[in-house]
Scaffold this motif. Structure first.
Motif, PDB file in Angstrom:
ATOM      1  N   ILE A 133       0.843  -1.211   0.000  1.00  7.56           N
ATOM      2  CA  ILE A 133       0.000   0.000   0.000  1.00  7.56           C
ATOM      3  C   ILE A 133       0.873   1.254   0.000  1.00  7.56           C
ATOM      4  O   ILE A 133       1.842   1.361   0.759  1.00  7.56           O
ATOM      5  CB  ILE A 133      -0.969  -0.020   1.198  1.00  7.56           C
ATOM      6  CG1 ILE A 133      -1.914  -1.218   1.036  1.00  7.56           C
ATOM      7  CG2 ILE A 133      -1.772   1.284   1.274  1.00  7.56           C
ATOM      8  CD1 ILE A 133      -2.809  -1.476   2.210  1.00  7.56           C
ATOM      9  N   GLY A 135       0.507   5.839  -0.753  1.00  5.85           N
ATOM     10  CA  GLY A 135      -0.459   6.945  -0.719  1.00  5.85           C
ATOM     11  C   GLY A 135      -1.201   7.037  -2.048  1.00  5.85           C
ATOM     12  O   GLY A 135      -0.578   7.264  -3.081  1.00  5.85           O
ATOM     13  N   THR A 143       3.061   3.537   2.486  1.00  5.76           N
ATOM     14  CA  THR A 143       2.248   3.842   3.677  1.00  5.76           C
ATOM     15  C   THR A 143       2.895   3.324   4.962  1.00  5.76           C
ATOM     16  O   THR A 143       2.869   3.996   5.991  1.00  5.76           O
ATOM     17  CB  THR A 143       0.831   3.268   3.482  1.00  5.76           C
ATOM     18  OG1 THR A 143       0.286   3.878   2.307  1.00  5.76           O
ATOM     19  CG2 THR A 143      -0.073   3.574   4.663  1.00  5.76           C
ATOM     20  N   THR A 268      -6.499   5.229   0.386  1.00  3.20           N
ATOM     21  CA  THR A 268      -5.459   4.514   1.132  1.00  3.20           C
ATOM     22  C   THR A 268      -6.110   3.809   2.322  1.00  3.20           C
ATOM     23  O   THR A 268      -5.788   2.647   2.629  1.00  3.20           O
ATOM     24  CB  THR A 268      -4.375   5.508   1.626  1.00  3.20           C
ATOM     25  OG1 THR A 268      -3.978   6.333   0.533  1.00  3.20           O
ATOM     26  CG2 THR A 268      -3.172   4.791   2.179  1.00  3.20           C
ATOM     27  N   ASN A 346      -0.918   4.813  -8.146  1.00  2.17           N
ATOM     28  CA  ASN A 346      -1.440   6.146  -7.809  1.00  2.17           C
ATOM     29  C   ASN A 346      -2.149   6.832  -8.969  1.00  2.17           C
ATOM     30  O   ASN A 346      -2.306   8.052  -8.971  1.00  2.17           O
ATOM     31  CB  ASN A 346      -0.323   7.048  -7.261  1.00  2.17           C
ATOM     32  CG  ASN A 346       0.743   7.320  -8.289  1.00  2.17           C
ATOM     33  OD1 ASN A 346       0.859   6.589  -9.256  1.00  2.17           O
ATOM     34  ND2 ASN A 346       1.516   8.368  -8.095  1.00  2.17           N
TER      35      ASN A 346
END
Ligand code: SF4
Ligand code: SF4
Length: 444
Positions: A133, A135, A143, A268, A346
């Motif tokens: 994960i 952002g 993250t 997120t 992203n």
């Protein structure tokens, strides 16, 4: 009155093109191209080779660097190539190319981890890391690394639901369609930081999402509060959001944890919830497909690695030959040269614009109107920064704190002289970084 920060602009956001379009999940493509770099930090090394069979959710890229995030297969099938491919950043980046067998055979590692209550903070951070994960608001910072850097320092958890960039509504749709997942992710973060409260910050142009999230919150919950912010760009920029919500100012060059804050985007949070409850790593993405050249703008859920051309086709193709293609929003997104570039972690939007929207001027000229100074949310002096850059006056540029520029694009947007302000500051920052490195080398 809704909360806000100094400066900023309010462009015609065109969100009406897609805000009422519920997510449509498109079929996985015949081939996915998965770059080994979809985050800020060190790229991953491929864990698979040509000819290997892979499963959905299987880890196919890893790095031992602290600032990195593992990468997983978004389909099951056969690896047909491990080679450099064109990345949204404009460079050739090592990528794993997988031919889909359309069976979606799940990897054995994908399984629920148990309830949040039964897991320790360390276990939750490990799950977030292993799920790859990052952002999802656009920054793509890993993250787990962001969480670790704030442990013991954070007293205020802010969920960034501003989504202030024009055109983009994929985050808004997540709020409307998956509020429980967002709240689940917030609870995970509250447990990790040992906090008993959190703030969801939403712009005033998403009051329907405020109602949906309020309804999804546990009855009489006083732990998670919703704050409505003025609709203004760049409300979602981390420093501006923290100031708006708490009145605290993050000092130049420092992270939100320096003022006791941690900020996470709504998508997120949803990804964190899913990683804990289902074990599924980050292999899909919600994307707004919009812009004047798109025939039927919409919100799409697709597999990571899907070529952008398939998103355009799913949105009815092009109304006319696109003049400009952008991944992300029109203010901070990146211009693209090829529609076979894949969706990465992203990618919150894919925009295609017609030529008539181009505001290019052959002779950019400063008319000294001062608008760029008025709108700069970082209190900078764009007019002088531009002038010093033109004259190669880097000491003066440094004194004007050009490195604090967040590249939000407000100055360029508002400039009647059509100067390339933001692009100039991006280059100036890079040149100053290079200069600092060189003088450090010389000193050693
Ligand atoms: S100088 Fe930088 S921070 Fe200020 S408005 Fe321009 S792009 Fe934004
Ligand atoms: S907004 Fe443009 S024209 Fe106006 S002062 Fe700034 S650089 Fe000059």
């Amino acid at each position: 009155m809704a909360l806000t920060f100094r400066g900023g602009v309010h462009p015609d956001d065109k969100k009406e093109l897609t805000r009422k379009k519920a997510f449509e999940t498109i079929p996985a493509p015949a081939t996915v191209v998965i770059p080994m770099l979809m985050h800020i930090g060190q790229p991953c090394q491929p864990l698979v080779a040509k000819g290997n069979k892979v499963k959905l959710g299987q880890k196919i890229g890893e790095s031992t660097a602290p600032i990195s995030a593992p990468i997983h297969s978004s389909v099951s099938g056969t690896v047909v190539a491990v080679e450099p491919r064109l990345h949204p950043n404009g460079n050739m980046v090592m990528s794993v190319v997988i031919e889909n067998d359309f069976n979606d055979t799940l990897d054995e590692s994908v399984r629920p981890h148990g309830s949040v209550e039964s897991l320790s903070a360390d276990e939750l951070i490990r799950i977030i890391r292993e799920a790859g994960i990052v952002g999802l608001g656009g920054a793509a910072f890993p993250t787990h690394a962001k969480i670790q850097s704030g442990l013991g320092k954070v007293d205020t958890l802010i969920i960034n639901c501003a989504e202030c960039e024009p055109y983009i509504t994929s985050g808004h749709r997540t709020m409307l369609e998956r509020p429980e997942e967002i709240i689940g992710g917030i609870r995970v973060l509250m447990k990790i930081y040992r906090l008993d409260s959190a703030i969801i910050a939403i712009e005033s142009n998403k009051l329907d999402a405020v109602r949906v999230l309020e309804k999804a919150l546990p009855q009489k919950s006083s732990q998670i509060k919703i704050k409505v912010l003025k609709t203004k760009y760049p409300q979602g920029a981390e420093k501006q959001l923290i100031y708006t919500v708490t009145g605290r100012e993050v000092p130049p060059g420092q992270l939100p944890a320096a003022v006791g804050c941690a900020v996470f985007n709504q998508d997120t949070c949803a990804a964190i919830h899913n990683a804990v409850t289902t074990g599924m790593p980050l292999v899909t993405r919600g994307v707004t497909v919009s812009g004047s050249a798109i025939a039927n703008p919409k919100n799409i859920i697709c597999r990571i690695g899907t070529p952008l051309s398939e998103l355009a086709a799913a949105a009815g193709g092009y109304r006319e030959e696109p003049f400009k293609l952008i991944m992300g929003g029109p203010m901070m997104g990146v211009a693209l040269t090829d529609v076979e570039i894949p969706v990465i972690k992203n990618t919150n939007a894919f925009l295609a614009f017609s030529q008539y929207e181009d505001v290019y001027s052959e002779h950019p000229t400063c008319i000294r109107c001062g608008r760029c100074v008025k709108v700069c949310p970082m209190n900078l002096l764009p007019i002088y920064m531009h002038m010093y850059y033109q004259k190669d006056m880097f000491d003066e540029l440094e004194k004007l704190n050009v490195s604090d520029c967040i590249e939000c694009g407000c100055c360029s947007y508002t400039c009647p002289g059509r100067l390339f302000l933001t692009q100039t500051f991006r280059v100036a920052k890079a040149r100053l970084r290079k200069r600092a490195l060189e003088s450090k080398k010389e000193a050693n």
